[in-house]
Scaffold this motif. Structure first.
Motif, PDB file in Angstrom:
ATOM      1  N   GLU A   4     -27.334 -21.825  -6.356  1.00 11.79           N
ATOM      2  CA  GLU A   4     -28.259 -22.566  -5.489  1.00 11.79           C
ATOM      3  C   GLU A   4     -29.469 -23.069  -6.269  1.00 11.79           C
ATOM      4  OE1 GLU A   4     -29.928 -22.244  -0.940  1.00 11.79           O
ATOM      5  OE2 GLU A   4     -29.207 -20.421  -1.916  1.00 11.79           O
ATOM      6  N   VAL A   5     -29.772 -24.340  -6.065  1.00  9.50           N
ATOM      7  CA  VAL A   5     -30.950 -24.986  -6.659  1.00  9.50           C
ATOM      8  C   VAL A   5     -31.952 -25.169  -5.530  1.00  9.50           C
ATOM      9  CG1 VAL A   5     -31.766 -27.138  -7.700  1.00  9.50           C
ATOM     10  CG2 VAL A   5     -29.567 -26.175  -8.409  1.00  9.50           C
ATOM     11  N   LYS A   6     -33.175 -24.648  -5.736  1.00  9.31           N
ATOM     12  CA  LYS A   6     -34.160 -24.677  -4.652  1.00  9.31           C
ATOM     13  C   LYS A   6     -35.443 -25.385  -5.087  1.00  9.31           C
ATOM     14  CE  LYS A   6     -32.577 -20.023  -3.443  1.00  9.31           C
ATOM     15  NZ  LYS A   6     -32.945 -18.596  -3.510  1.00  9.31           N
ATOM     16  N   ASP A   7     -35.701 -26.527  -4.470  1.00  8.72           N
ATOM     17  CA  ASP A   7     -36.962 -27.257  -4.629  1.00  8.72           C
ATOM     18  C   ASP A   7     -37.349 -27.441  -6.106  1.00  8.72           C
ATOM     19  OD1 ASP A   7     -39.155 -28.648  -3.679  1.00  8.72           O
ATOM     20  OD2 ASP A   7     -40.423 -26.871  -3.545  1.00  8.72           O
ATOM     21  N   LEU A   8     -36.419 -27.993  -6.868  1.00  9.70           N
ATOM     22  CA  LEU A   8     -36.592 -28.107  -8.321  1.00  9.70           C
ATOM     23  C   LEU A   8     -37.429 -29.332  -8.690  1.00  9.70           C
ATOM     24  CD1 LEU A   8     -35.385 -26.207 -10.473  1.00  9.70           C
ATOM     25  CD2 LEU A   8     -33.576 -27.868 -10.815  1.00  9.70           C
ATOM     26  N   HIS A   9     -38.471 -29.093  -9.499  1.00 16.78           N
ATOM     27  CA  HIS A   9     -39.321 -30.174 -10.014  1.00 16.78           C
ATOM     28  C   HIS A   9     -39.253 -30.155 -11.538  1.00 16.78           C
ATOM     29  CE1 HIS A   9     -41.570 -31.316  -6.289  1.00 16.78           C
ATOM     30  NE2 HIS A   9     -41.084 -30.148  -5.916  1.00 16.78           N
ATOM     31  N   VAL A  10     -38.906 -31.309 -12.128  1.00 18.63           N
ATOM     32  CA  VAL A  10     -38.797 -31.419 -13.585  1.00 18.63           C
ATOM     33  C   VAL A  10     -39.490 -32.706 -14.030  1.00 18.63           C
ATOM     34  CG1 VAL A  10     -37.188 -31.780 -15.522  1.00 18.63           C
ATOM     35  CG2 VAL A  10     -36.614 -30.139 -13.729  1.00 18.63           C
ATOM     36  N   SER A  11     -40.246 -32.622 -15.122  1.00 20.03           N
ATOM     37  CA  SER A  11     -40.886 -33.828 -15.675  1.00 20.03           C
ATOM     38  C   SER A  11     -40.539 -33.996 -17.150  1.00 20.03           C
ATOM     39  CB  SER A  11     -42.409 -33.730 -15.558  1.00 20.03           C
ATOM     40  OG  SER A  11     -42.803 -33.960 -14.231  1.00 20.03           O
ATOM     41  N   TYR A  12     -40.407 -35.255 -17.577  1.00 24.02           N
ATOM     42  CA  TYR A  12     -40.346 -35.589 -19.000  1.00 24.02           C
ATOM     43  C   TYR A  12     -41.681 -36.266 -19.303  1.00 24.02           C
ATOM     44  CZ  TYR A  12     -35.255 -35.043 -18.507  1.00 24.02           C
ATOM     45  OH  TYR A  12     -33.995 -34.557 -18.259  1.00 24.02           O
ATOM     46  N   GLY A  13     -42.650 -35.519 -19.801  1.00 29.76           N
ATOM     47  CA  GLY A  13     -43.988 -36.084 -20.000  1.00 29.76           C
ATOM     48  C   GLY A  13     -44.553 -36.519 -18.660  1.00 29.76           C
ATOM     49  N   ALA A  14     -44.918 -37.810 -18.578  1.00 31.37           N
ATOM     50  CA  ALA A  14     -45.515 -38.316 -17.328  1.00 31.37           C
ATOM     51  C   ALA A  14     -44.461 -38.712 -16.292  1.00 31.37           C
ATOM     52  CB  ALA A  14     -46.401 -39.520 -17.642  1.00 31.37           C
ATOM     53  N   ILE A  15     -43.204 -38.734 -16.706  1.00 31.76           N
ATOM     54  CA  ILE A  15     -42.133 -39.165 -15.791  1.00 31.76           C
ATOM     55  C   ILE A  15     -41.617 -37.966 -14.995  1.00 31.76           C
ATOM     56  CG2 ILE A  15     -39.816 -40.183 -15.632  1.00 31.76           C
ATOM     57  CD1 ILE A  15     -40.562 -41.545 -18.399  1.00 31.76           C
ATOM     58  N   ARG A  16     -41.646 -38.096 -13.684  1.00 27.54           N
ATOM     59  CA  ARG A  16     -41.121 -37.027 -12.827  1.00 27.54           C
ATOM     60  C   ARG A  16     -39.627 -37.277 -12.609  1.00 27.54           C
ATOM     61  NH1 ARG A  16     -44.186 -36.491  -7.570  1.00 27.54           N
ATOM     62  NH2 ARG A  16     -43.042 -34.530  -7.413  1.00 27.54           N
ATOM     63  N   ALA A  17     -38.812 -36.463 -13.237  1.00 31.17           N
ATOM     64  CA  ALA A  17     -37.357 -36.684 -13.182  1.00 31.17           C
ATOM     65  C   ALA A  17     -36.743 -36.103 -11.906  1.00 31.17           C
ATOM     66  CB  ALA A  17     -36.697 -36.075 -14.403  1.00 31.17           C
ATOM     67  N   LEU A  18     -37.204 -34.930 -11.502  1.00 27.14           N
ATOM     68  CA  LEU A  18     -36.741 -34.312 -10.256  1.00 27.14           C
ATOM     69  C   LEU A  18     -37.945 -34.001  -9.386  1.00 27.14           C
ATOM     70  CD1 LEU A  18     -34.021 -31.737 -11.475  1.00 27.14           C
ATOM     71  CD2 LEU A  18     -33.692 -34.121 -10.817  1.00 27.14           C
ATOM     72  N   LYS A  19     -37.843 -34.377  -8.110  1.00 27.44           N
ATOM     73  CA  LYS A  19     -38.983 -34.188  -7.194  1.00 27.44           C
ATOM     74  C   LYS A  19     -38.538 -33.345  -6.005  1.00 27.44           C
ATOM     75  CE  LYS A  19     -39.861 -39.004  -8.327  1.00 27.44           C
ATOM     76  NZ  LYS A  19     -39.667 -40.350  -7.794  1.00 27.44           N
ATOM     77  N   GLY A  20     -38.287 -32.068  -6.275  1.00 29.06           N
ATOM     78  CA  GLY A  20     -37.940 -31.165  -5.179  1.00 29.06           C
ATOM     79  C   GLY A  20     -36.467 -31.184  -4.799  1.00 29.06           C
ATOM     80  N   ILE A  55     -40.768 -27.413 -13.898  1.00 27.84           N
ATOM     81  CA  ILE A  55     -42.183 -27.139 -13.628  1.00 27.84           C
ATOM     82  C   ILE A  55     -42.265 -26.096 -12.515  1.00 27.84           C
ATOM     83  CG2 ILE A  55     -44.341 -28.147 -12.754  1.00 27.84           C
ATOM     84  CD1 ILE A  55     -43.220 -30.846 -13.817  1.00 27.84           C
ATOM     85  N   SER A  56     -41.427 -26.289 -11.499  1.00 29.61           N
ATOM     86  CA  SER A  56     -41.395 -25.331 -10.388  1.00 29.61           C
ATOM     87  C   SER A  56     -40.039 -25.384  -9.711  1.00 29.61           C
ATOM     88  CB  SER A  56     -42.507 -25.646  -9.379  1.00 29.61           C
ATOM     89  OG  SER A  56     -42.283 -26.922  -8.809  1.00 29.61           O
ATOM     90  N   GLY A  57     -39.835 -24.435  -8.800  1.00 34.23           N
ATOM     91  CA  GLY A  57     -38.548 -24.320  -8.118  1.00 34.23           C
ATOM     92  C   GLY A  57     -37.756 -23.163  -8.690  1.00 34.23           C
ATOM     93  N   ASP A  58     -36.561 -22.947  -8.163  1.00 39.15           N
ATOM     94  CA  ASP A  58     -35.744 -21.825  -8.614  1.00 39.15           C
ATOM     95  C   ASP A  58     -34.272 -22.225  -8.641  1.00 39.15           C
ATOM     96  OD1 ASP A  58     -35.229 -19.279  -9.536  1.00 39.15           O
ATOM     97  OD2 ASP A  58     -35.550 -18.263  -7.625  1.00 39.15           O
TER      98      ASP A  58
END
Length: 235
Positions: A4-20, A55-58
Motif C-alpha cells: 500500500e502506498v499512502k499519500d506519497l509526495h516526491v520532488s525532484y528539486g523544485a519539481i513536484r513529481a508526486l502530489k499525494g 518527502i512524506s507519505g508511507d
C-alpha cells in the motif's frame, strides 16, 4: 492490501513529481498504473523500490513500512522490479544476468532449479544462455529482465513499461507471460504506456495525471470510461 502506498509526495528539486499518490495491490492481483509520460508512474515504482526517498507519505508491505529500508532490503522482503528500458547487464551472459538476480539468496541448489524454471518459461533465453545480453533483441532483453527479477523469488513484481519499444507481436507475447507469472502466484503492479493492453490483463487500475491519482477502479470499468478512452485508448 499486500502493498500500500499512502499519500506519497516526491520532488525532484523544485519539481513536484508526486502530489499525494495513494494506491494499493492485494495479494494475487495485477494492478495497472496508467497515464501519460511524466504522470509519475515510474517515480511511484522507484519510490516503492527504495531508489527514491519521498518527502512524506508511507509505503507498507504486509503492514510494515518500507520507507527507511535500502533497496536491497526491500528486494529481500519480496519486492522485485523489472526496470523501464530493461537495464540488463549487457557485458554479461544471459546466465550471468539470471545469477545476478539471485544475489540476495544463499540457497545455491534452489537457484539452479529456479534458473531451469526461467528457461522453461522463456525457451529463447535457454538457447542463448551463453550469449552476451547486449547482443539480444529488445524482446529477448525484456524476457531476460523479467527472468532476472523472478530469480529473487518475489511475492510482488513491479513492472515498468514492459512493452516499450517492442513490435506488436512481441507485446502480445510479453503480456501473455505477465498473466502466466501472475497465475503462478506472483502479485504484479504494472506501469504501462499501452493502456489498452494493461487494462485487458489487470483486475484494477489507477490513472495518474501530473503526480496525482485522478481515477481508480476495476480495469474493465476504466476501459469503458469515455474520458479514459479519449485520453489513453485512442477511441
Amino acid at each position: 492490501m499486500l502493498l500500500e502506498v499512502k499519500d506519497l509526495h516526491v520532488s525532484y528539486g523544485a519539481i513536484r513529481a508526486l502530489k499525494g499518490v495513494s494506491c494499493g495491490v492485494k495479494e494475487g492481483e495485477i494492478v495497472a498504473l496508467i497515464g501519460a509520460n511524466g504522470a509519475g508512474k515510474t517515480t511511484t515504482l522507484r519510490t516503492i523500490s527504495g531508489l527514491i526517498r519521498p518527502i512524506s507519505g508511507d509505503i507498507t508491505y504486509k503492514g510494515k513500512s518500507l520507507i527507511k529500508m535500502p533497496p536491497h532490503q526491500i528486494v529481500s522482503q519480496g519486492i522485485s522490479q523489472v526496470p523501464e528500458g530493461r537495464r540488463v547487464f549487457t557485458r554479461m551472459t544471459v546466465l550471468e544476468n539470471l545469477e545476478m538476480g539471485a544475489y540476495i539468496r544463499n540457497d545455491k541448489a534452489n537457484v539452479k532449479a529456479d534458473i531451469k524454471k526461467v528457461f522453461a518459461r522463456f525457451p529463447r533465453l535457454e538457447e542463448r544462455k551463453a550469449q552476451l545480453a547486449g547482443t539480444l533483441s529488445g524482446g529477448e532483453q525484456q524476457m531476460l529482465a523479467m527472468g532476472r527479477a523472478l530469480m529473487s523469488q518475489p511475492t510482488v513484481l513491479l513492472m515498468d513499461e514492459p512493452s516499450m519499444g517492442l513490435a506488436p507481436m512481441l507485446v502480445q507475447e510479453i503480456f501473455s507471460i505477465i498473466k502466466e507469472i501472475n497465475q503462478a502466484g506472483t502479485t504484479i503492479l504494472l506501469v504501462e504506456q499501452n493502456a489498452h493492453m494493461a487494462l485487458s490483463i489487470a483486475s484494477r487500475a489507477y490513472v495518474l495525471e501530473t503526480g496525482e491519482v485522478v481515477l481508480a477502479g476495476q480495469a474493465s470499468d476504466l476501459a469503458k470510461d469515455p474520458e479514459v478512452q479519449k485520453a489513453y485508448l485512442g477511441e
